[in-house]
Design an enzyme around this catalytic site. Structure first.
Site, PDB file in Angstrom:
ATOM      1  CD  GLU A   1      -4.906  -5.331   2.932  1.00 38.38           C
ATOM      2  OE1 GLU A   1      -3.706  -5.592   2.742  1.00 38.38           O
ATOM      3  OE2 GLU A   1      -5.298  -4.452   3.717  1.00 38.38           O
TER       4      GLU A   1
ATOM      5  CD  GLU B   1      -3.160  -0.811   2.146  1.00 36.37           C
ATOM      6  OE1 GLU B   1      -2.925  -0.067   3.125  1.00 36.37           O
ATOM      7  OE2 GLU B   1      -4.234  -1.436   2.021  1.00 36.37           O
TER       8      GLU B   1
END
Length: 453
Positions: free
Chosen positions: A378, A286
């Site tokens: 995710e 991320e």
């Protein structure tokens, strides 16, 4: 395939040979086009068309027209704007690739439904005449993939074809599975018993191995964490699941902070698993607080490290704004479309949490999926914190969208963490009882049902 020379495209396009290339000569000091089949299967093929500017000055636009026989259509194309009239397909620039500098080229790709070979070609209005560069003799054996068995037995080595993830036969596939929590915190959740349940009872295709780099992770013991990841890849392999190796950067959000660690880690794991068909590499979980250009620069340095060992493995690149395609930081996917990673067989990560990320995020995924190969590495059924109540309506809206677009996903998390996103109730992993539904949370029950379906 036999070597031959001809004056029309149909005599040189060999659908079964990925290395086939045909060059269509125009008058001196003009553009040329090259058509190359990159992969093929029983019902179609993927090809790339390259437009070369052989002149001494830039050209401001281009147009390629291909005519296919009845029964063969172009199912999708990328890096181009496509129009069709009858059996003739016209391909023009996507916008950003209209200008071709002197001596340079641009390319676009397409996937066909049907194996028919193009019968004619026009480049900027000129008939594609001239001789072709002879193709090497290639022997290709085609076979029908098995319809039963483990996910890896059925699909084999995955590859990116256009905007989709495809199996060894070139058919688009959607992988569905679960992600670990940080492997430093929940080792008892990833035992033989739990992975048997995931593979056999949940019928999962995918096991994401989340290796935090900071937060008591890889940086504290590189050799030890690399060994843990390798062992979990082997466990997934034994069960016929795809293993997604997640280099879990989060804080700091600049992937360049961990560039040297990433190079070391991915050099080691790609060397260990290069001969496997089931390994996917996620190189930056991320990224946040950095530009897409910075993320791309990181990817352009890490991917060659993997490719040196594993030229076939699919690589997934994180996107801006916590892998939100930039939406969470006020951007969108256009920055990636206009400046993609300089490598093939690459996908782009998207993350969401159903209770926090709703219609505007779904709209961006819908838009981006027309141009980019996406993978939801995710997501959660709860809020972006990983906690809170399950948002069933938003979760199902996301599932329906991903299923329709054939975008694969891994849910956060296959663990018994004390948070709403966990699949198991607290204490389950220490007890070692994973089978059935009695130990599942609301989120776990929802995911089990969707994955099994």
């Amino acid at each position: 395939m036999k070597r031959r020379t001809a004056t029309v495209l149909t005599t040189v396009l060999a659908v079964a040979a990925a290395s086939t290339a045909a060059f269509f000569a125009l008058p001196a000091s003009a553009e040329t086009a090259a058509f190359a089949v990159q992969s093929s299967w029983n019902t179609g093929y993927q090809a790339q068309v390259t437009v070369n500017n052989n002149t001494s000055s830039a050209i401001s636009t281009w147009k390629v027209q291909l005519t296919f026989p009845a029964g063969t259509t172009v199912g999708q194309s990328w890096n181009t704007t496509q129009a069709v009239s009858g059996n003739t397909y016209t391909f023009t620039p996507a916008g950003w690739n209209a200008t071709i500098a002197a001596g340079s080229s641009t390319s676009f790709g397409l996937i066909t439904n049907g194996t028919g070979q193009p019968t004619s070609c026009l480049v900027n209005g000129q008939v594609c005449t001239g001789t072709t560069t002879p193709s090497p003799s290639v022997s290709v054996t085609t076979s029908t993939p098995p319809t039963t068995g483990t996910p890896v037995q059925v699909n084999g080595q995955l590859k990116v074809c256009g905007t989709k993830l495809c199996n060894e036969s070139g058919q688009a596939v959607q992988l569905k599975g679960m992600s670990t929590h940080g492997i430093q915190w929940f080792p008892n959740c990833y035992t033989d018993a739990s992975l048997d349940v995931l593979a056999d009872e949940w019928s999962a295709d995918l096991f994401r191995i989340s290796m935090y780099v900071q937060e008591q992770g890889y940086e504290t013991d590189p050799a030890g964490f690399t060994n843990r990841v390798n062992n979990l890849v082997e466990e997934a392999t034994e069960r016929g699941m795809y293993a997604l190796i997640d280099f879990h950067i989060l804080t700091p959000g600049d992937p360049a902070y961990n560039l040297e660690r990433a190079k070391t880690f991915f050099a080691q794991v790609s060397a260990r698993h290069a001969n496997k068909k089931n390994v996917i590499y996620e190189i930056a979980n991320e990224p946040n607080g950095v530009s897409w250009a910075q993320i791309k620069n990181y990817a352009d340095q890490v991917i060659p490290v993997i490719r040196a060992n594993d030229p076939d493995g699919v690589v997934i690149v994180g996107t801006r704004g916590w892998s939100s395609l930039g939406v969470s930081e006020g951007g969108n996917s256009s920055e990636i479309v206009n400046n993609p990673v300089s490598a093939s067989n690459v996908m782009y990560a998207f993350h969401y949490y159903a209770a926090s990320h709703k219609d505007n995020y779904r709209a961006e995924v819908e838009r981006a999926a027309a141009s980019l190969p996406l993978f939801v590495t995710e997501f959660g059924t709860v809020t972006y914190t990983g906690d809170g109540a399950v948002d069933v309506a938003s979760s199902n809206a996301w599932f329906d969208l991903l299923d329709r677009l054939k975008i694969g996903y891994a849910n956060w998390t296959y663990s018994d963490a004390s948070e709403g996103s966990a699949a198991f109730k607290p204490g389950t992993c220490n007890a070692g009882s994973f089978a059935g539904t009695g130990s599942l949370t609301e989120s776990g029950a929802l995911l089990r049902n969707r994955i099994r379906a």
